[in-house]
Design a protein around this motif. Sequence first.
Motif: not given
Length: 473
Positions: A49-50, A56-58, A75-80
């Motif tokens: 998940k990391l 930490p997004e979801v 960090f900060g890039k997002g899942i998309a």
Amino acid sequence: MNNVIEFRDVSLSYDGKEAVLLHASFSLEEGKMVLFSGPSGCGKSTIGKLISGIIPEVVKGEMVGKILIRGEETFGKGIATISKMVATVLQDVDSQIVNTIVEDELAFGMENFAIPQDEIQERTKALAKRFKLDLRSDTKTLSGGQKQKLVIASALAMGQRIILLDEPLCNLDKESAVNLLELLRNLTREGYTVVLFEHRLDIVLPFVDAVYCIKNKRVERIEDIVSFREMENRSVLAAGKNLSTERKLLSASGLTFSKQGKTILKECSLTLKAGEKVLLLGENGCGKTTLLRCLAKLERIKKGRIHQLIDPSLGQGRRGSRKYYRKVGVIYQNPNYQLFMSSVEQEVLFGAIEESYGRKMMELFNLTSLSHRHPHALSEGQKRRLAIASVMASRPEIVLLDEPTVGQDGLNLQTIVNGLLRIHEETGNTMLTITHDRRVVEALSDRVMILRDGRIAEEGGVELAKRFFSLGE
């Protein structure tokens, strides 16, 4: 050396108090197959998940340290953004299937990535052939193993070069598991990086390039894979006592069952006797789960008969009643379908014959320390132990178990099997177990049945199971 994933001194806590990972540092090379191993609930899924950005997004968590993919911090890039580089296949495959037709499911991700239609069709046909999937099949009629293959094929369809697979072998028979690992191994030769989080070490270890073990919140690389394999295989489950009698408890005769136009069972018949332990074996998609659901009266049978001799007051109705399910306990392949209370303690005590017996089940299946946790916050392996404990707390006379040891490391496997055997010896219950886990053959079988072509094709003792799993070679 071309590292595609790097963890630099990563620590994680979900609640800001208790750490799940401590100072994890490792690098994964391009074109390699890597295994993460460790006890159920140790943090394997957390690492996945990391990497994928789910944490930490979801799923919220407090992390320190750095995670890099192809040299860039995530960090900060997002899942998309991360999902264009990393494909993730979760343990709960049902949660990832969104379409009703196999062809649409394979195409879904590619359409979201705006891949040209002619290329989508070409990839879809190639993957269906590679994974032996019928493009026209309804996804609801697929077995657990077939769903697993579909989700993996759908991930590969989108073209990401890093693939994370959480317990990919859990619902696969041996031949299908080996075929999948060979396919994944071939992908690494094409430059893909494959990361596995898996417990079936006897099958997976010969295929991997590196192994990381997670224990006590730390991540350690295993340098001697051969010795590690021998150590993990050292624990052997002893055979349980044979308590079977000639008294019939449940019988099925002439069962024929079809779904979505597909015939699954064909004039299938069997009998379960009081006190016996039965293994139901068969290849993926042969109808094992359907047969179990029919015996449990969870499916409406149009042809054939289920006859119970447990208790005359239960009747012979086609649908199960609340009273029937106190006598016939069912443990689903997917534990998420039967966990509905707010805590582990409430889940086990809900159907328990008495509170003290429920607490005994919690202790027996190593759940006492988790008593105040929410069931859906547990790892998949912990959820499975919880589902078993909750059903066994009602002290059923017949227990129908669909893949009860999926997602269990050696220690927790012994916890489950020893718990089931202890209850069996104390109550004299009858157990019917579906499994692809050859580690439980000796312990959970007095009698073995093999389902093939919609009917029971073979019956015998433990030697039949050994032959099925090729243990005698």
